[in-house]
Structure formats: C-alpha cells, structure tokens
Design an enzyme around this catalytic site. Structure first.
Site, PDB file in Angstrom:
ATOM      1  N   HIS A 193       4.444  -6.676  -0.950  1.00 38.08           N
ATOM      2  CA  HIS A 193       5.181  -6.548   0.223  1.00 38.08           C
ATOM      3  C   HIS A 193       6.657  -6.172  -0.088  1.00 38.08           C
ATOM      4  O   HIS A 193       7.231  -5.319   0.444  1.00 38.08           O
ATOM      5  CB  HIS A 193       4.913  -7.778   0.866  1.00 38.08           C
ATOM      6  CG  HIS A 193       6.084  -8.193   1.892  1.00 38.08           C
ATOM      7  ND1 HIS A 193       6.001  -7.426   3.165  1.00 38.08           N
ATOM      8  CD2 HIS A 193       7.065  -8.835   2.370  1.00 38.08           C
ATOM      9  CE1 HIS A 193       6.918  -7.868   3.980  1.00 38.08           C
ATOM     10  NE2 HIS A 193       7.666  -8.775   3.140  1.00 38.08           N
ATOM     11  N   TYR A 220      -3.916 -11.738  -2.719  1.00 35.85           N
ATOM     12  CA  TYR A 220      -4.533 -11.505  -1.241  1.00 35.85           C
ATOM     13  C   TYR A 220      -5.311 -10.336  -1.231  1.00 35.85           C
ATOM     14  O   TYR A 220      -6.062  -9.946  -0.118  1.00 35.85           O
ATOM     15  CB  TYR A 220      -3.538 -11.876  -0.253  1.00 35.85           C
ATOM     16  CG  TYR A 220      -2.471 -11.101  -0.158  1.00 35.85           C
ATOM     17  CD1 TYR A 220      -2.212  -9.801   0.400  1.00 35.85           C
ATOM     18  CD2 TYR A 220      -1.212 -11.753  -0.761  1.00 35.85           C
ATOM     19  CE1 TYR A 220      -0.932  -9.256   0.388  1.00 35.85           C
ATOM     20  CE2 TYR A 220      -0.044 -10.992  -0.736  1.00 35.85           C
ATOM     21  CZ  TYR A 220       0.078  -9.675  -0.294  1.00 35.85           C
ATOM     22  OH  TYR A 220       1.334  -9.079  -0.322  1.00 35.85           O
ATOM     23  N   ARG A 250      -0.528  -0.009   2.348  1.00 37.67           N
ATOM     24  CA  ARG A 250       0.525  -0.469   1.121  1.00 37.67           C
ATOM     25  C   ARG A 250      -0.040  -0.532  -0.073  1.00 37.67           C
ATOM     26  O   ARG A 250      -0.614  -1.623  -0.482  1.00 37.67           O
ATOM     27  CB  ARG A 250       1.084  -1.754   1.682  1.00 37.67           C
ATOM     28  CG  ARG A 250       2.613  -1.969   0.991  1.00 37.67           C
ATOM     29  CD  ARG A 250       2.959  -3.400   1.719  1.00 37.67           C
ATOM     30  NE  ARG A 250       2.214  -4.457   0.685  1.00 37.67           N
ATOM     31  CZ  ARG A 250       1.938  -5.726   1.284  1.00 37.67           C
ATOM     32  NH1 ARG A 250       1.913  -6.029   2.519  1.00 37.67           N
ATOM     33  NH2 ARG A 250       1.282  -6.268   0.570  1.00 37.67           N
TER      34      ARG A 250
END
Ligand SMILES: Cc1ncc(C[n+]2csc(CCOP(=O)(O)OP(=O)(O)O)c2C)c(N)n1
Lengths: 370, 326
Positions: free
Chosen positions: A274, A283, A270
């Site tokens: 998100h 993160y 990814r």
C-alpha cells in the site's frame, strides 16, 4: 425469498434495467481482442505511452530503494497500475483540469509534473504541490483524505458549467476503498443532478490497504455505483492502456460536449505494498500476486508494440537507459533541494499574515534561524 | 434612510456583491425560490437567476467541497449551511481542504469563499439547531471566523468576507436576526476583518463578547452605569484571528475583564482570550479574568435552554464580583 416475491397482488413489474459493460482491447498476452482504436496507429503516441509506463515502473522501484536508504518519506507506489493514470491523463488537454488522488504519480507525470516535484511532496516538502509548469495552474494538488477530491473536481466542473466554458472537462480518480466514502456518493449524485463535465476513474487495484474488494462492497462491480447517481458507468481493463485511453477519451469528449459525467472502473492490481511502510505479505497470498504479475500492463504493451513493429529489443534497451537516466536526474534534483526557510510554515496560511501570528513567526526565526 | 435587520442587511450585502462581481455565486439547500430557511437569500434568485443562486442537493460535505472547486477557479462561492449544527458532515472538507489549500499549494491555489451559517440558541429550535461551536472552527489555522452582532456590522463584515482572498466562515447569530433594525452606514463600505469594535467606552471594567450575547452584555452595562460602574464593551466580531491588541489596550485602562460567550466553556474562545490576558497582561490586571459562558453540557432542548444561556443576572453578578477587587 426475494422482495419481489412478496408482491402477490399483481404481476411484478420491472421498472428499470441496467447493464455494465467491460471494455478491453489488449489482452494479457498482448494481443488485440477488439478492433484497435485509430490512435493505435500513431506510433509516436504509442511509444510515448509505453515510455511513460516504463518510466513510472522504474521510478516506483527507485523510490522504494530511496525509502529503504532513509532518503524518502512514505510513498504510495503504483507498480502494475501505471496504465490507469497514463492512459487516462493522456486524454487531457491543457484546457482541462486534473484533480489527482494520492496514487496518481503516473497521471501527474504525464500531465507535466516533474518527478522531483512528486518526490518533494512525498519527501515532506510542500513545494511539491506548487507545480512549476504554468499549464498546470488549475490542477489540484495531491489530497490525502480519501474521496474528498471528488467533490473538488465536481466543484471545478460546476465552475466550468456555470461559466459556460466550451471544450473543457475535469478528470479525477479515487481508489476502490474510496468508493465506500460519503464524498464519493455525494460527488456522483451532484454530477448526475447537475450534468457536470466530469469523469471519475476508480483505480480498482483490488486492495484498500489490507481490505480486499470482497470486504469493501457487495456490489458485483464498482462501475454500477454510477447508476445511483444517474450517470453512465463502465468497467475497463485498467492494465490495458489502449482501453484506458479509448474509454477515458470518449468520456471526456462526452463531458466537454455537455453530455454529462461518467464513472469508469479501471480493473488493475496493486503489485506493490500500500505504501513504502506497509508489508503486503501479511495479507496478500503469494499465488495471487504471481498471477497478477502475468497481467501487468508493461509486458503486454511491449508485446503488442514488437508484434506491430513499432519497437525492437535494441530500441527497448535504449528507452530503458533513457528512463533510468531521467529518474536518476530527478532524484538528484530532489536530494539537492535546499530546505524551505523556517518562516515558510507561516507564509502561506493567509494572503496576509494576521498580526496575532507575527510573534509566533518571530519566535521560529529566533529559535530556528531565518 | 432605510432601517434593516441583520437578516435583511446580509441579504443587501449579498445583493451588492452579486451586482458588482459576476464571479459571486450562492449555493446551498433551499436558498433559491425559498430564500433559505431564514429567508436571508430571498429575492436573489429572482434577480440573478439559476446560474448565480444554486439550490444544491442535500449534502453538506458536497456544498463545502463544491465551493472549494469553484473557488479554485476564481469564482467567489458563498455557501449557506442551514444551521451550524449541520456543518459536521462538511467539517471534513473545511478542515482538510478549505483551511489548508493555500498552504498546501504554497499559494498557487487560493480559496476566496464564504461559508455562512446561522448559529446559537434561544429560538426554541429542535436538537442540533442551537449550538455555538465556533471554537471548533477557530482552532483551525487558515480560516477566518467572523461573527457580526448588529445589522450594520453584518453588512460591512459580510462585504469584507466576500472580498477577502481567503476563506471566511461567517456565523450569523440567529437569535437577533430580526430583533433590531439599524440604518446602515455608507453603502458598499466594508468593515475590517480581524479588528474588535469598541461598542461603549468605559473606565472601570472591560466586558468582551460577540454575536447575540452582546445584547445581554450591553444590558448589564446600562444597568451598572446607574450604579456608577463604567463598563467598556468590546465586540470581538472576528474570533479568528483574534484582535488581542484592542482587548489589551482596554484592559490596560480598566484593569478588569469579564468575557461573555454563549458557547460552552471548555477550550473555548473565552478561554483563549483569558489565557492571553493572564500570560501577557498579568500586570495590567487588578482582578481575575472571569468567563461567563454556557455550561459544559449538551445544549438542552428548548424547554430548558434558558438554564444554559448566560443571563443578565449571571453577567451582572460576575461584574460585581470582579469589581470587588481593589
Ligand atoms: C478519510 C481517510 N480515512 C483513512 C485514510 C487512511 N488511508 C489511506 S489510503 C487508505 C486505503 C485506501 O484504499 P483505496 O481507496 O482502495 O485506494 P488505494 O490506496 O488502493 O489506491 C486508507 C485507509 C485516509 N487517507 N483518509
């Protein structure tokens, strides 16, 4: 000490063995590492795969801008993961049924859903799920609840099987985090027990929001989860559209021929957050992200197309202009879409609105206009 | 004419619809050769075969989720959940897909499906086998929730549920599965979903109930008739969407209302009926609307469940109290 060492009475007997294969054709440098499947010679197909990946890539960046400009709701981007959905959906026929998950914009696009419909859905308009293309009458809308769609897909596959329909299968997807949900295991189990014509793809983009794979599971691969359901599991390079297409094609062909279900783990990454409201820098380490950019699907396919003289720089530039224009056109349609009548919040609850709700419907007309 | 119990009339309704519509399929745990834990589907597997009567793996989310997929393709799945207490693993699918699919797709995908489950206490079953949590389902828009109280209503309402274009949850009061036998009305005749039944006409007080509790409610009405208290008894039958019109009409006549339910009181269907009566019918009322319900406790295990269940005494007392208002 492992459990098997506890057995001191007799020599331990191994009762079952499993093996998970990894499939890749096109490596990170855009070079073939296995003999190309026959469809690779189909220039029109290969260029349309490339065009779709490019289009969705541009679409993703555009949606992010729309979101920043306050013109768009929360969107689940697919930057860097375009080849999973495009490769897979390109194997579907009109006869098959597609059951998407919420990160399925590329697959939906290939299937025939218009970009403005996808924008409508994420922009907060239910009409985005009433796909305009009549061929999609059986395809499912985007579900938000993780893994719930796998059971719907298994149900569609059950209907196909019960009606003894030939040459028809169901394709569905789930994220890596979704493989921790009960519905995932329940779907695998029934798919195996009932030999359903079903293909499940795990879009393993390595992150479930902020949760990395390593926290999600102790399994070496997610593909091996198929073993518990008694179905075939395989791992694929999800950034390699050739592999995605080849493996999905084989799995769908098997399903259509009555050979049962398959679980495909597509390894991708990814490259975006998100969702448009998430900040992945909290993160994801930037070195990891930099490395992942080296493996993304668009560049490697372009290299391969150029090497094989299916594409040159001028054509590529034209394609890009064309894609940008399509994205802009679709964004315009979305932005100019008149809002639904307020009563629409009642109109689709039931085939016929229960009398008890009529006064509430009248109330919304009175207070919000009709 | 043949006399049938609730369980048998449900079986007959299933049989009827399966014979008339090849799209009707049954699915659930142990429903094929065993006929389900309450034998409600007995004989149907032998008659319609494994393509129509499907024993599923043990997973409620799967049973409901599969039904969604099947119904989306035009099949008419009728899922059996062994006990209402075990719907919770499937609740996610009910709330997030069953109730919402028509709305989510603006009517493109509809779910003509039925989820049947035995519910309610009083049969000395283990934990989780005796709850009446119908209010949890009634709170969800997009569903219809039907609870029959007699063999003929079970038959007629189930026919309607199967033929309904929308998902119907069909709750079967297992305490009275086999306690009464009725001659059914006209074969193949569906009863309307969304309408109350006026069980007994009266002029002094309206007693409103559904499912197994109608038994005690009727008993009280019979007793009080001897004391010249004339009770009207309403079987709600569809708890969602509620037919408040029939209840209002009755209360307009009697001016008094006692609602009897087995479920716990807090945020329940009885609460909803009472609130509607007070909000829109205050002028009709001669006395406070009163609820006789299960207590707001965990359903006790069999040794103490009779403390929980609304009794004839509790209902009688409530009616007499309400009758004291002039
Ligand atoms: C049942 C459920 N729980 C939580 C959420 C909130 N949620 C949305 S996406 C997401 C992460 C899922 O990650 P993954 O399955 O790996 O898919 P990805 O988003 O990476 O494609 C979470 C926790 C949800 N949508 N559904």
């Amino acid at each position: 000490m492992s459990i098997s060492k506890l057995n001191t009475f007799s020599e331990c007997k191994s009762v079952a063995h499993f093996n998970i294969n990894f499939i890749q054709y096109l490596n990170e440098d855009g070079q073939l590492c296995a003999e190309a499947p026959a469809f690779c010679h189909d220039k029109i197909l290969m260029l349309s795969l490339y065009r779709a990946i490019k289009l969705l890539h541009l679409f993703d960046l555009k949606v992010l801008n729309l979101h920043r400009a306050g013109q768009m709701g929360t969107y689940t981007g697919t930057l860097g993961q375009e080849a999973v959905g495009i490769g897979a959906a390109s194997c579907l026929t009109d006869n098959d049924v597609f059951v998407p998950y919420y990160r399925s914009a590329p697959d939906l696009y290939w299937r025939g859903v218009k970009l403005h419909e996808i924008l409508m859905y994420w922009g907060g308009d239910e009409r985005g799920s009433d796909f305009a293309d009549p061929r999609l009458i059986n395809d499912f809308p985007i579900p938000i609840v993780i893994a719930s769609q796998l059971l719907h897909a298994a149900g569609v596959a059950s209907a196909i099987k019960l009606r003894q329909q030939k040459n028809r299968a169901v394709l569905t997807l789930v994220g890596d985090g979704g493989t921790s949900e009960g519905d995932f295991y329940e779907a695998l189990n029934v798919a195996g027990a009932w030999q359903l014509p079903l293909v499940i793809i795990i879009n393993n983009n390595r992150w479930a929001l902020s949760e990395p794979n390593t926290r999600q599971t102790a399994c070496q691969t997610l593909a091996q989860k198929a073993i518990a359901g008694g179905i075939e599991g395989v791992q694929v390079d999800g950034n390699d559209v050739i592999a995605m297409r080849a493996v999905t094609e084989a799995a769908l062909a098997k399903a259509r021929a009555g050979g049962g279900a398959t679980l495909i783990e597509a390894l991708t990454y990814r490259l975006c957050a998100h969702t448009t409201i998430d900040d992945a820098t909290r993160y994801v380490a930037s070195e990891e992200l930099d490395q992942a950019w080296q493996r993304e699907p668009l560049k490697r396919l372009k290299t391969w197309l150029i090497t094989n003289e299916m594409l040159d720089a001028a054509q590529d530039a034209n394609l890009e202009i064309e894609c940008r224009a399509e994205v802009e056109r679709e964004v315009e349609i979305f932005l100019n879409m008149p809002i639904q009548a307020p009563t629409a919040i009642f109109d689709f609850l039931y085939a016929e609105l229960p009398e008890r709700l009529l006064s509430q419907r009248d109330d919304v007309i009175k207070h919000r206009g009709s | 004419m043949q006399l049938l119990s609730i369980a048998e009339s449900i079986n007959l309704a299933l049989d009827h619809e399966m014979a008339n519509n090849p799209d009707v399929v049954l699915l659930g745990q142990d429903i094929a050769k065993t006929g389900g834990v309450f034998r409600v589907t007995q004989g149907l597997y032998e008659k319609y075969g494994e393509q129509r009567v499907l024993d599923t793996p043990l997973a409620e989310s799967m049973i409901v989720g599969l039904s969604v997929g099947m119904a989306s393709q035009g099949l008419r799945p009728i899922a059996e959940i062994q006990f209402m207490g075990f719907i919770f693993p499937g609740f996610n699918q009910i709330a997030t897909a069953v109730a919402r699919m028509r709305n989510r797709t603006r009517g493109r995908i509809t779910l003509p499906m039925v989820i049947r489950m035995p519910y309610g206490g009083g049969i000395h079953a283990p934990e989780h086998h005796s709850e009446s949590t119908e209010a949890l389902l009634a709170h969800l828009p997009g569903l219809k929730i039907v609870i029959p109280s007699s063999p003929s209503r079970a038959y007629g309402l189930l026919l309607a549920a199967i033929r309904d274009p929308d998902p119907v949850i069909f709750l079967e009061p297992k305490r009275i599965y086999r306690s009464q036998k009725h001659a059914l009305g006209k074969n193949n005749e569906a009863y309307p979903i969304g309408s109350c039944f006026i069980d007994r006409v009266g002029s002094d007080i309206t007693l409103v109930s559904w499912g197994a509790m109608l038994r005690e409610t009727h008993q009280v009405a019979d007793e009080l008739a001897k004391m010249s208290i004339d009770c009207e008894v309403i079987d709600v039958a569809t708890i969602s969407p509620l037919d408040m019109r029939s209840i209002f009409e009755s209360v307009a006549k009697t001016g008094r209302c006692v609602i009897v339910q087995e479920a716990a009181r807090n945020c329940s269907v009885a609460s909803e009926i009472a609130a509607e009566l007070v909000e829109h019918g205050l002028r009709l009322l001669k006395a406070p609307v009163t609820r006789i319900t299960g207590y707001d406790t965990i359903m006790p295990y069999p040794k103490m469940e009779h403390y929980y269940m609304p009794s004839v005494e509790r209902i009688r007392e409530a009616v007499l109290r309400v009758m004291e208002y002039q």
